[in-house]
Design a protein around this motif. Structure first.
Motif, PDB file in Angstrom:
ATOM      1  N   ALA A   1       0.837  -1.203   0.000  1.00 36.57           N
ATOM      2  CA  ALA A   1       0.000   0.000   0.000  1.00 36.57           C
ATOM      3  C   ALA A   1       0.869   1.250   0.000  1.00 36.57           C
ATOM      4  O   ALA A   1       2.036   1.213   0.416  1.00 36.57           O
ATOM      5  N   THR A   2       0.307   2.354  -0.446  1.00 42.56           N
ATOM      6  CA  THR A   2       1.014   3.627  -0.333  1.00 42.56           C
ATOM      7  C   THR A   2       1.237   3.912   1.151  1.00 42.56           C
ATOM      8  O   THR A   2       0.487   3.410   2.012  1.00 42.56           O
ATOM      9  N   PRO A   3       2.231   4.721   1.486  1.00 40.16           N
ATOM     10  CA  PRO A   3       2.440   5.039   2.902  1.00 40.16           C
ATOM     11  C   PRO A   3       1.204   5.624   3.582  1.00 40.16           C
ATOM     12  O   PRO A   3       0.908   5.281   4.733  1.00 40.16           O
ATOM     13  N   VAL A   4       0.463   6.477   2.892  1.00 44.59           N
ATOM     14  CA  VAL A   4      -0.732   7.087   3.486  1.00 44.59           C
ATOM     15  C   VAL A   4      -1.780   6.019   3.801  1.00 44.59           C
ATOM     16  O   VAL A   4      -2.322   5.962   4.913  1.00 44.59           O
ATOM     17  N   HIS A   5      -2.053   5.151   2.833  1.00 46.77           N
ATOM     18  CA  HIS A   5      -3.049   4.091   3.039  1.00 46.77           C
ATOM     19  C   HIS A   5      -2.555   3.077   4.072  1.00 46.77           C
ATOM     20  O   HIS A   5      -3.309   2.657   4.957  1.00 46.77           O
ATOM     21  N   GLY A   6      -1.293   2.678   3.965  1.00 48.56           N
ATOM     22  CA  GLY A   6      -0.731   1.702   4.901  1.00 48.56           C
ATOM     23  C   GLY A   6      -0.768   2.196   6.339  1.00 48.56           C
ATOM     24  O   GLY A   6      -1.166   1.454   7.246  1.00 48.56           O
ATOM     25  N   GLU A   7      -0.382   3.439   6.545  1.00 50.41           N
ATOM     26  CA  GLU A   7      -0.381   3.994   7.903  1.00 50.41           C
ATOM     27  C   GLU A   7      -1.800   4.115   8.449  1.00 50.41           C
ATOM     28  O   GLU A   7      -2.063   3.797   9.614  1.00 50.41           O
ATOM     29  N   ALA A   8      -2.724   4.561   7.610  1.00 47.24           N
ATOM     30  CA  ALA A   8      -4.119   4.706   8.061  1.00 47.24           C
ATOM     31  C   ALA A   8      -4.693   3.358   8.480  1.00 47.24           C
ATOM     32  O   ALA A   8      -5.355   3.253   9.523  1.00 47.24           O
ATOM     33  N   LEU A   9      -4.436   2.319   7.705  1.00 52.87           N
ATOM     34  CA  LEU A   9      -4.987   1.002   8.030  1.00 52.87           C
ATOM     35  C   LEU A   9      -4.275   0.392   9.232  1.00 52.87           C
ATOM     36  O   LEU A   9      -4.910  -0.250  10.077  1.00 52.87           O
ATOM     37  N   PHE A  10      -2.961   0.598   9.337  1.00 51.76           N
ATOM     38  CA  PHE A  10      -2.238   0.114  10.513  1.00 51.76           C
ATOM     39  C   PHE A  10      -2.756   0.820  11.765  1.00 51.76           C
ATOM     40  O   PHE A  10      -3.007   0.174  12.788  1.00 51.76           O
ATOM     41  N   ASP A  11      -2.945   2.134  11.698  1.00 57.35           N
ATOM     42  CA  ASP A  11      -3.473   2.882  12.843  1.00 57.35           C
ATOM     43  C   ASP A  11      -4.867   2.390  13.225  1.00 57.35           C
ATOM     44  O   ASP A  11      -5.204   2.299  14.412  1.00 57.35           O
ATOM     45  N   TYR A  12      -5.685   2.084  12.221  1.00 61.38           N
ATOM     46  CA  TYR A  12      -7.019   1.538  12.482  1.00 61.38           C
ATOM     47  C   TYR A  12      -6.899   0.190  13.207  1.00 61.38           C
ATOM     48  O   TYR A  12      -7.605  -0.046  14.192  1.00 61.38           O
ATOM     49  N   LEU A  13      -6.023  -0.680  12.727  1.00 60.67           N
ATOM     50  CA  LEU A  13      -5.815  -1.985  13.356  1.00 60.67           C
ATOM     51  C   LEU A  13      -5.392  -1.817  14.814  1.00 60.67           C
ATOM     52  O   LEU A  13      -5.916  -2.485  15.711  1.00 60.67           O
ATOM     53  N   VAL A  14      -4.480  -0.915  15.070  1.00 60.62           N
ATOM     54  CA  VAL A  14      -4.003  -0.664  16.437  1.00 60.62           C
ATOM     55  C   VAL A  14      -5.147  -0.153  17.317  1.00 60.62           C
ATOM     56  O   VAL A  14      -5.334  -0.623  18.445  1.00 60.62           O
ATOM     57  N   ALA A  15      -5.919   0.795  16.817  1.00 59.60           N
ATOM     58  CA  ALA A  15      -7.037   1.345  17.597  1.00 59.60           C
ATOM     59  C   ALA A  15      -8.051   0.255  17.933  1.00 59.60           C
ATOM     60  O   ALA A  15      -8.528   0.168  19.079  1.00 59.60           O
ATOM     61  N   GLN A  16      -8.382  -0.582  16.953  1.00 58.51           N
ATOM     62  CA  GLN A  16      -9.333  -1.663  17.188  1.00 58.51           C
ATOM     63  C   GLN A  16      -8.762  -2.674  18.180  1.00 58.51           C
ATOM     64  O   GLN A  16      -9.484  -3.187  19.041  1.00 58.51           O
ATOM     65  N   ALA A  17      -7.479  -2.962  18.058  1.00 55.60           N
ATOM     66  CA  ALA A  17      -6.836  -3.907  18.982  1.00 55.60           C
ATOM     67  C   ALA A  17      -6.869  -3.373  20.406  1.00 55.60           C
ATOM     68  O   ALA A  17      -7.203  -4.108  21.350  1.00 55.60           O
ATOM     69  N   ARG A  18      -6.571  -2.101  20.576  1.00 59.22           N
ATOM     70  CA  ARG A  18      -6.576  -1.506  21.921  1.00 59.22           C
ATOM     71  C   ARG A  18      -7.986  -1.446  22.508  1.00 59.22           C
ATOM     72  O   ARG A  18      -8.152  -1.497  23.723  1.00 59.22           O
ATOM     73  N   HIS A  19      -8.977  -1.347  21.645  1.00 62.12           N
ATOM     74  CA  HIS A  19     -10.364  -1.360  22.099  1.00 62.12           C
ATOM     75  C   HIS A  19     -10.764  -2.769  22.553  1.00 62.12           C
ATOM     76  O   HIS A  19     -11.541  -2.919  23.493  1.00 62.12           O
ATOM     77  N   ALA A  20     -10.220  -3.779  21.888  1.00 58.08           N
ATOM     78  CA  ALA A  20     -10.607  -5.168  22.164  1.00 58.08           C
ATOM     79  C   ALA A  20      -9.770  -5.841  23.239  1.00 58.08           C
ATOM     80  O   ALA A  20     -10.227  -6.803  23.861  1.00 58.08           O
ATOM     81  N   TRP A  21      -8.539  -5.360  23.461  1.00 58.98           N
ATOM     82  CA  TRP A  21      -7.608  -6.058  24.345  1.00 58.98           C
ATOM     83  C   TRP A  21      -6.680  -5.053  25.027  1.00 58.98           C
ATOM     84  O   TRP A  21      -6.125  -4.188  24.362  1.00 58.98           O
ATOM     85  N   PRO A  22      -6.482  -5.166  26.346  1.00 55.26           N
ATOM     86  CA  PRO A  22      -5.699  -4.147  27.053  1.00 55.26           C
ATOM     87  C   PRO A  22      -4.175  -4.254  26.881  1.00 55.26           C
ATOM     88  O   PRO A  22      -3.468  -3.291  27.153  1.00 55.26           O
ATOM     89  N   TYR A  23      -3.688  -5.386  26.395  1.00 59.60           N
ATOM     90  CA  TYR A  23      -2.237  -5.603  26.340  1.00 59.60           C
ATOM     91  C   TYR A  23      -1.719  -5.503  24.911  1.00 59.60           C
ATOM     92  O   TYR A  23      -1.332  -6.493  24.304  1.00 59.60           O
ATOM     93  N   VAL A  24      -1.718  -4.273  24.370  1.00 55.38           N
ATOM     94  CA  VAL A  24      -1.290  -4.029  22.994  1.00 55.38           C
ATOM     95  C   VAL A  24      -0.140  -3.036  23.002  1.00 55.38           C
ATOM     96  O   VAL A  24      -0.210  -1.985  23.645  1.00 55.38           O
TER      97      VAL A  24
END
Length: 145
Positions: free
Chosen positions: A97-120
């Protein structure tokens, strides 16, 4: 979306001699994003990361997931996972992915992970990172969504 996941006894990521993420027992995941990946792909990846049964139960069988062992999840962005190495000796990165798309999706994954699990914990998108880990097993899988 592609991930190389490893069951670890511990793992950490450093950027410029500063630790950005560290976990004890858990899953360390190198995350690659393709141009066509969406939030749906990230949601499926997170489900796999949290639910994949790669930890041993009392009988020694891989039957427990990271949540059941109360382990950590270390997410590390790595665009080189999307490289094409089929031809020649220099990897091609058209599959990333382009850096803009890759970073946005990675940030989304991190946010969802932190919402679902406290140890991220995480690495840092676009940074030169040093990853240290002790692979437990060794247990390593490639996961694609």
């Amino acid at each position: 979306m592609r991930a190389v996941i490893q069951r670890v006894r511990y793992a950490s990521v450093d950027v410029n001699d500063r630790t950005t993420g560290t976990i004890e027992q858990g899953v360390m995941a190198l995350i690659g994003v393709a141009p066509e990946d969406t939030q749906t792909h990230a949601d499926k990846m997170l489900n796999k990361l949290l639910k994949l049964r790669i930890f041993s139960d009392d009988a020694g069988k891989m039957n427990l997931n990271v949540q059941q062992v109360e382990g950590g999840l270390l997410l590390v962005p790595q665009f080189t996972l999307m490289a094409n190495t089929a031809k020649g000796l220099r990897p091609g990165f058209d599959g990333a992915a382009t850096p803009v798309h890759g970073e946005a999706l990675f940030d989304y994954l991190v946010a969802q992970a932190r919402h679902a699990w406290p140890y991220v914990a995480t690495g840092e998108f676009g940074a030169d990172m040093q990853v240290s880990l002790l692979n437990d097993g060794p247990v390593t899988f490639i996961v694609e969504t």
